[in-house]
Write a protein that holds these residues in place. Structure first.
Motif: not given
Length: 276
Positions: A41-47
């Motif tokens: 699946f698509t991942e969205i990674f936020f720092v």
């Protein structure tokens, strides 16, 4: 009395067939082993805090507080903190859509940094809270928050969502990839993979190449070489032992493939990477 009134313009907004699969909040506390991995699946990674690097197989990007990274399905990746500045980050998994830039038909990782990062951080925090508390209506709230996040990303970076079916790896190709990642040290041929998937050999090879950019045997050799590099750097095993442990048929063939890929011999590679 001051008064401002704004009317809402009605627009036909196409529905995004996205579905939130997971939300997580993580912090690198030195017990995290950074290893390459993929997701279907698509991942969205936020720092949220910290500094480090986001790694792909052939690319490294520095990341810092406020950065957002979109990782499409089946793209190998991992993250590493800079010593003394541990990464703390949210990650959400999304099914149904991937993203692409407006001038690029191919799905790829996308990096964003927002002027108002607290607004973006708050969307992640609300999703995390709703998933964690599991209160009435949490699923629906999360879905709406996800759509708001996607719209803000689209507005900021001029990217467009695309159906994930256009980038989805077939079940059989995913099975082959997983098998190669796990059993690379074994003797593997195209016949091995066709018996695993019950696919025609030529169709199987073509399908795998389409989704990974390399043939099954090329992928297998690259996987073996990556492990060989790690053994050359971190152990004192002989080159002969390493070639055997990583599945190459002989030391001479291992050296030949290694030199072709890296431009130097395994011995030279060890010398370079073990210098104090």
């Amino acid at each position: 009395m001051g008064h401002r009134h704004y009317s809402i313009k009605m627009q036909d907004i196409p529905r995004m067939n996205s579905r939130l699969l997971s939300v997580s909040l993580s912090k690198d506390e030195k017990d995290w082993q950074s290893v390459f991995h993929t997701h279907h699946f698509t991942e969205i990674f936020f720092v949220l805090n910290g500094k480090g690097n986001f790694l792909f197989r052939n690319d490294i990007h520095p990341i810092k507080t406020g950065d957002l990274i979109i990782i499409p399905p089946y793209l190998e990746h991992t993250e590493q903190s800079i010593p003394g500045m541990p990464l703390e980050y949210y990650v959400i998994g999304i099914d149904g859509i991937a993203f692409q830039t407006e001038n690029n038909a191919a799905s790829a990782q996308i990096f964003c940094n927002f002027d108002n990062r607290m607004l973006i951080a708050d969307l992640f925090a609300q999703m995390y809270y709703e998933v964690k508390t599991e209160r009435e209506g949490s699923d629906l709230i999360c879905q709406h928050l996800l759509e708001i996040l996607i719209l803000r990303i689209m507005r900021s970076r001029h990217i467009i969502p695309v159906p994930i079916t256009s980038v989805r790896m077939t079940k059989e190709c995913a099975q082959i990839k997983e098998y190669l990642d796990t059993n690379y040290a074994e003797h593997i041929t195209l016949e091995t993979l066709t018996s695993l998937t019950h696919m025609n050999k030529y169709y199987m090879a073509h399908s795998f190449t389409k989704f990974t950019g390399m043939s099954p045997i090329q992928y297998l050799n690259r996987r073996r070489l990556e492990t060989a590099c790690q053994l050359l750097r971190d152990t004192d095993y002989s080159v002969s032992d390493i070639s055997s442990q990583t599945g190459f048929s002989s030391q001479s063939y291992f050296t030949q493939i290694f030199r072709k890929f890296y431009g130097i011999t395994p011995i030279k590679y060890r010398q370079i990477h073990t210098k104090k």
